[in-house]
Structure formats: structure tokens, C-alpha cells
Scaffold this motif. Sequence first.
Motif, mmCIF file in Angstrom:
data_model
loop_
_atom_site.group_PDB
_atom_site.id
_atom_site.type_symbol
_atom_site.label_atom_id
_atom_site.label_comp_id
_atom_site.label_asym_id
_atom_site.label_seq_id
_atom_site.Cartn_x
_atom_site.Cartn_y
_atom_site.Cartn_z
ATOM 1 N N LEU A 109 0.821 -1.212 0.000
ATOM 2 C CA LEU A 109 0.000 0.000 0.000
ATOM 3 C C LEU A 109 0.858 1.268 0.000
ATOM 4 O O LEU A 109 0.553 2.234 -0.700
ATOM 5 N N ASN A 241 2.741 -2.970 11.310
ATOM 6 C CA ASN A 241 1.821 -4.045 10.935
ATOM 7 C C ASN A 241 1.366 -3.886 9.505
ATOM 8 O O ASN A 241 1.013 -2.806 9.070
ATOM 9 N N THR A 244 -2.678 -6.406 9.636
ATOM 10 C CA THR A 244 -3.264 -6.777 10.937
ATOM 11 C C THR A 244 -3.525 -5.520 11.742
ATOM 12 O O THR A 244 -2.632 -4.714 11.976
ATOM 13 N N ARG A 251 -1.899 5.051 17.561
ATOM 14 C CA ARG A 251 -2.138 4.954 16.112
ATOM 15 C C ARG A 251 -3.357 5.781 15.713
ATOM 16 O O ARG A 251 -3.374 6.434 14.664
ATOM 17 N N ASP A 290 -6.984 3.177 1.689
ATOM 18 C CA ASP A 290 -7.518 2.248 2.679
ATOM 19 C C ASP A 290 -8.188 3.025 3.815
ATOM 20 O O ASP A 290 -8.453 4.220 3.681
ATOM 21 N N HIS A 327 -7.678 -2.144 -0.002
ATOM 22 C CA HIS A 327 -6.480 -2.886 -0.427
ATOM 23 C C HIS A 327 -6.380 -4.291 0.137
ATOM 24 O O HIS A 327 -5.352 -4.953 -0.037
ATOM 25 N N ASN A 423 -3.951 -1.985 -10.011
ATOM 26 C CA ASN A 423 -2.702 -1.345 -9.578
ATOM 27 C C ASN A 423 -1.695 -1.240 -10.711
ATOM 28 O O ASN A 423 -1.812 -1.911 -11.738
ATOM 29 N N TYR A 510 -0.682 -15.902 4.416
ATOM 30 C CA TYR A 510 -1.438 -16.074 3.169
ATOM 31 C C TYR A 510 -0.555 -15.991 1.932
ATOM 32 O O TYR A 510 -0.899 -16.502 0.875
ATOM 33 N N GLU A 609 -4.601 -12.294 -2.042
ATOM 34 C CA GLU A 609 -3.749 -11.157 -2.390
ATOM 35 C C GLU A 609 -4.572 -10.203 -3.253
ATOM 36 O O GLU A 609 -4.930 -10.534 -4.371
ATOM 37 N N ALA A 610 -4.856 -9.012 -2.711
ATOM 38 C CA ALA A 610 -5.741 -8.106 -3.430
ATOM 39 C C ALA A 610 -5.243 -7.896 -4.860
ATOM 40 O O ALA A 610 -5.998 -8.047 -5.822
ATOM 41 N N SER A 611 -3.980 -7.557 -4.992
ATOM 42 C CA SER A 611 -3.416 -7.375 -6.321
ATOM 43 C C SER A 611 -2.002 -7.933 -6.378
ATOM 44 O O SER A 611 -1.671 -8.808 -7.166
ATOM 45 N N GLY A 612 -1.145 -7.386 -5.490
ATOM 46 C CA GLY A 612 0.279 -7.620 -5.641
ATOM 47 C C GLY A 612 0.806 -6.589 -6.610
ATOM 48 O O GLY A 612 0.109 -6.207 -7.573
HETATM 49 C C1 26W Z 1 -4.376 -1.657 10.152
HETATM 50 C C2 26W Z 1 -3.278 -2.569 9.741
HETATM 51 C C3 26W Z 1 -3.119 -2.606 8.279
HETATM 52 C C4 26W Z 1 -1.956 -2.096 7.698
HETATM 53 C C5 26W Z 1 -1.802 -2.114 6.330
HETATM 54 C C6 26W Z 1 -4.101 -3.134 7.476
HETATM 55 C C7 26W Z 1 -3.950 -3.144 6.118
HETATM 56 C C8 26W Z 1 -2.813 -2.629 5.543
HETATM 57 C C9 26W Z 1 -2.644 -2.596 4.046
HETATM 58 C C10 26W Z 1 -3.964 -2.311 3.379
HETATM 59 C C11 26W Z 1 -2.051 -3.864 3.560
HETATM 60 C C12 26W Z 1 -1.511 -3.735 2.178
HETATM 61 O O1 26W Z 1 -0.466 -3.164 1.950
HETATM 62 N N1 26W Z 1 -2.224 -4.306 1.214
HETATM 63 C C13 26W Z 1 -1.647 -4.511 -0.097
HETATM 64 O O2 26W Z 1 -1.958 -3.420 -0.944
HETATM 65 C C14 26W Z 1 -1.301 -3.543 -2.187
HETATM 66 C C15 26W Z 1 -1.560 -2.286 -2.977
HETATM 67 O O3 26W Z 1 -2.885 -2.225 -3.386
HETATM 68 C C16 26W Z 1 -1.760 -4.792 -2.917
HETATM 69 O O4 26W Z 1 -1.037 -4.927 -4.108
HETATM 70 C C17 26W Z 1 -1.533 -6.020 -2.037
HETATM 71 O O5 26W Z 1 -2.091 -7.163 -2.655
HETATM 72 C C18 26W Z 1 -2.160 -5.806 -0.675
HETATM 73 O O6 26W Z 1 -1.837 -6.874 0.196
#
Ligand code: 26W
Length: 765
Positions: A109, A241, A244, A251, A290, A327, A423, A510, A609-612
Amino acid sequence: MPFDKDQFLSSVSRILRAEYAAEIPTATEKELYNAVSRAVMEQALEQKQPVHAKRCAYFSAEFLMGRAIFSNLLNLGILEEAEGALASVGRSLNCFEDVEDAALGNGGLGRLAACYLESAASCDIPLDGYGIRYRYGLFRQTFEDGYQHEEGDDWLKWGDPWSIPVERDAVVVHFDDLDVKAVPYDMPIFGYKNGVVNNLRLWSSEAVQPFDFAAFNEMKGERKAEENFLATKICDVLYPNDNTMVGKILRLRQQYFLVSASLQDILKKHLAAGYALKDLPAHRCFQLNDTHPVLAIPELLRLLQSHGMTFEEAFAVASKCFNFTNHTILAEALEKWDALALSDLLPDVFEQIVACQNRLEAEGLSKEKYFIIRDNVVHMANLAVYVSSKVNGVAEIHTGILKSETFADWYELYPKKFVNITNGITPRRWLLLNDPALAKLIDGKIGEGWHTELSELKKLKPFVSELLPDFKRIKRQNKEKLAAYIKEHEGVELPPDFIFDVQVKRLHEYKRQLLNAFSILYFYQKIKRGEAKDFPPTAFIFGAKAAPGYYMAKAVIKFINEIAALVNGDEEVNRYMRVVFVQNYNVSYAEKLVCAADISEQISLAGMEASGTGNMKFMLNGTVTLGTMDGANVEICEEAGKDNNYIFGATVDEVAEIKRYYCPREILETNPDLKRAVEMLTDGTFSDELGMLEKLQGSLLSGHDPDRYLVLYDFPDYVRVKEQLLKEYGTDEYYKKCLLNLAAAGKFSADRSVKDYNRLIWKLK
Ligand code: 26W
């Protein structure tokens, strides 16, 4: 930007003298880095920027920028010139390879946000980033005895010459228990050779009043001193994190600090320009990266009402301004906050959230699924979906899951709200910069149009056969460079004629690094039994950080490090394979790994995996994917052909059905080599004082949801396809597949993504 060598060198000299009493030939690397950067900034910021009718603000808790200097020089069109100028006085840009990454993000992200800023500037789209200037970014990772250790990431060690603190734009952010000063640091975002400069504004927290010693001595100041301490703490560190949610109040403070400071700033400028607040949507829109910045919604409602609007008027404005990107579909990642804690810290903001909940109920949305507040918990995603104009997923398959599962009830209500925006990555950093030799080869065949119109890469298709020898040579050189770097930094020798099989990304169950690990033990056993004399020598390369509190992820790191010690130390085996887990994987390491890989491992359980975006980086560098039908892998196959990649495993549609009757122990009974590999976790082969490997085995075989991510289920198919890939490696057939992937990577340019956002959502000129 025009480049005048003499002027450049004299600026560098002047800054060195004024700031450090130093001269070019003898300045330290750090001094030179700062002087060169400032000299470039001085010139680059001279250009006047056009005023746009409407701008978009990208609100994000994370921007994983990596190193700025090379990318800025490239985009300003002076990379070679600056290197030449420095060379003429006996210095080089190469020493800046030790500059720290700006790692103000966790993973996908945050890196996506960085790519989008670069692409928007390169496409002349008026997009600005708003984030937090964490004092410490994502932790530095080392291994001790194979276990992960974390250290603070002092990213400002070399200074921050690419930022400008803008004290006059400081604002005060109000929490119920304290006021905090927010000071913006602006980082210019240079478009690729087009003269455009957008902005990334990162907020830093400071005490509102300077420390008052007199009051402190009279004891009155004690509370003030505590407040000051808390104020500076807000921006101390990025929460490490990834995927999670941890419900820490600090935060929550960070999130509110970011959005309140940004919105105050934006409204102030809007009013100063002479516009009415009701016209905000004509001049501004906000992209929520997000749920982390979703408090921006109640904060805007609050601010607009403090300027005299009614709630309904404010709501109408907010619903035109906000858009939301999701995401992840992992349940444990969805942000929820305790309603009491939120109302304690931010009573006025909470009041606005309650008003939104009431409005939603008054509209007749009585299903609990829609509720923003339910059982004293605030559901940030529901707030975001309810108020936003558009909601988007980040790959076709992911948006499909949002519509059919995660937000199914919302989709039924507002089908037009939901859009997909797959993405993308910036081809400047992820090909031009990280593999200049390959970029030159492409330039020579099809010209430079692809630098800004990546779909032109398809013009390479007719030349694939012709390009093979040069492509092989360049890949080989990249592997030699990477091997030397790994030797120096990890102490592991990788022969460059080995196949480089790479899995780099955050560590998460995952993503199934464990599946890869088991396949290594499977090959190991075959080699030990003498059954794999024709096994093609392969180096298995891993890089990943585990969240410090994520036990199973840390156990996987320990496991792979133990496998590495076993394999690399066995003379019988290390002729056929090597294993290395590189330490402190980050953006700069990725730049080196991605162009040296022969295999890109993208093996998440389908649907997770949303996208990668790593998958796209490898593809753009001419690497085949060994992967599942998940995230953007699906679209990679659509673009490059499934036959040109190596696809295995259960599909999304199959997963739910499999899980209904799944029994991991049964799988082991039909696969003795896999059974043996799983047993090795606890049979004394590996040392593990902390007992992590036993728990790891437990997660596969026992508990209420054993092997949640179907590692064992997908293993046979994974190994089948992996063996086939290893067999094909080195043939012309294989190299053609590499180049066909490269030629088909056009869709995955972040330029295309930001243009999609603009066309479907922002509608900026
Ligand atoms: C609150 C904790 C937390 C922290 C970070 C929850 C969720 C996140 C992110 C949304 C996780 C993340 O980085 N997701 C990734 O986003 C990328 C960009 O869209 C995608 O390519 C990945 O598949 C996805 O796991």
C-alpha cells in the motif's frame, strides 16, 4: 531541466563551503550527498508551476518512497550529466548507494502511493500526497541465530535535503487531552522530463508551546511537560503491521493528526483563494488510501459545520469530495475502533460519526451490515463506503470479491459506486533506473516512447528471437552484481549460473513463503537420495520483514534460515541448491533483486492477495511468474498468456468448497515426501530454542482451522509446475517467455492506473 555543468559544480561547492566548510574533493559522502541534492533542488524548483482549477489529495498513512536522489535526477533528465560533472572532479554518484531509504511505509500500500505520486507528476495530473513524517520508518531487520531482530530505522541519518519545512503553514491539531502543532515538510515530486512538480506534504508533530522551565520548576509545568512529550511522540514511529489491525490509541492519534492537519491546511488555502466552502468539490477531491485516513470524513464534516454549514450541507460536500480504495479483504485487517476510546479522545469527531450512523438509519438502511457503529465498535470501512462517491478495488478479481462478499450489501444498494482500478508500478524506477542496460536495449529496438507510454513495449514482440542473446547477457550481468552484493551483505555465495528463484514481499501466512520452503525440503530429500542428478542448480532467494508481533511469520523466517544453514552447509547438496534469506529487504534491495531474478514467486492462496505489485515489477524486468490465479496474476496471464507463465493451485471458486471437507493430515498420507518435510520441523533436524517450529507445525495440523491457507493442499500442484519450470529454464523457449512477459507489461504502468483514477473518479483537467 537544462543542465549547466559549471553552474552545477559551483553550486555544489558553494553549499559545501557554507554548510560544512568542505570542498568537493575531500567532502564526506554525506556532505556531498546533501550539497548535490540541494544544488539540484535550487534549480529544479525555479520553474513556475501552473495553477490548476482542481487538485486531488492522496491521503495515506504510508508513503514508501525509497531513495530519492537517483529517481529525481532521472526524472529531471540530468542523471548522466550529474554523474559526468562529478566524475570530472573525481567524485561519483555511486557513493550515494549507502543513503538510507525513506521507508515510511510497510509494503504494497505504501509503495503504491509512492508510484502513484511519481506517475501523476509524469502524466501532469495535479495529485498531491499528504502523510506523516515518521521519525523512524519501518524497522531495520537483522537475523541472529536465524531469528528476526528489529532495530529503529533512523532514515534521517544522512539528513533530508529533499524536504523543505514550511513553518508558516503549521496548524494546531486538537485532541481532548492535548493540542499538538503540526509542521509540514514538503517533498517535491518531479514528473519524468516534463517540468511538472507536484508535492508530498508530510506532517511532523511538535509541542504547541516551547518547554517552559520556570513553570516546570514551580511544578505547574509538569502536566505541560508531559503534554509536550506526548505531542512529539505522535510521529515517533510507523506502526509495522501489514494487514493486521492493532487497536493502539497512539495509532488513532496519528491517523487523526494526519487528516486534521491536512484538511485544515486545504480549507485555509481554499478560503484564501476566495472560494466558498460549498464549492469545495469543484476544487478538491480526496482519495482515501484504505481506511487509515477515514477519520478525514467526520473531520471535514466538523470543520465545515464550524464554518456555519448545517450537517446536511456538510454531508453533501463531503460525499462529493471523498473516494475510498480498499487494499485487502483479510478480516483481521479491517479497521475497527472502540467507540468509547474514540469518543474519549475525539468527542467532536465522534459526534459526527454518530450523526452519520443516524443519517444512515434514517434513510432506512436497517441491516446491521451497514452500521458504522455496532456494539460499541466503529467500523471504518462502512463509514468510508457510505460517504464516498466511489469505492475501488485494486485488481479485477479483488473488486469482484468486494462486490460479491466484503461489501455485497453495499454493492446491492449502490452498484455504480464500485469501480475497479488495477494497480500499477512506475516504469521509471522499476526498469529505467533499476536495469539501465535492459532499458537501453529496448530503446535501441523501439525508441524511447515506452518511457511514458508503456504499452509501446508490445512493439518488441516481433524482435523477441533477435533480442535473446543480449537479454541473456544482461540478465547474467545483473545476476553477477546481485551475487556480489549478497556475498558482501549476507555472506552467502550464489553462483550466477544457478537459477535465481526469488520470493520477496512482506511475510504473511497467506503469501505462503512456507509453501516455497517445503518445496526446497522436497528437492533436498530427492538430492540426498540421489534421485536428482539432473536437478538444475537453483538458488532460492527470500526477502521479507515479519511484523514484530506476528509469531507465525517470525517462525517461518526462522524455518527458512534453518533450511539455508542445512542446505548451504551440505557439500553433497550445495552443488545443486543454495538458500538465502536476505536481511532488511526494502525498496533499494528490491531494485537489485527484481532485475536479477529468473523466477518470480507469486504463490498466495487464491482470493487472498488483493493485487500484488511485486509481480508486476518482475514481469516488467522480463521474469516469468510461478503463481496462483490470484490478484493481478490473473491479469498478467491475460496480458502475457497463461502459457507463458507457470500457474498452479486451487482457484478462488474452488477454495471455499475445498475448505468444507479439508483435512490436512490426509494430504500427508498420500505424499510421503511432504510428510517428511513437515516432520522435519520437529524431528531435531533444526535447532530452535524458542520452540517456534513446533508451533508452526501445529498451525498446519491442529487447532480449529488447521492449514488455513491450504499450503499442504496446493503443494503437489506447486511442485509439479515448479519442476516443469526448472526443467525448461535456460532453453530459448524459456527466454522467449521472459521477453513476451516484458512486452506485455504495458497495462501495469502506474501511468495507466492514475489516468484511470482521473477518468473514472477525480476528473481533473
Ligand atoms: C491496520 C493494519 C493494516 C496495515 C496495512 C491493514 C492493512 C494494511 C494494508 C492495506 C495492507 C496492504 O499493503 N495491502 C496490499 O496493498 C497492495 C496495494 O494495493 C496490494 O497490491 C496487495 O495485494 C495488498 O496486500
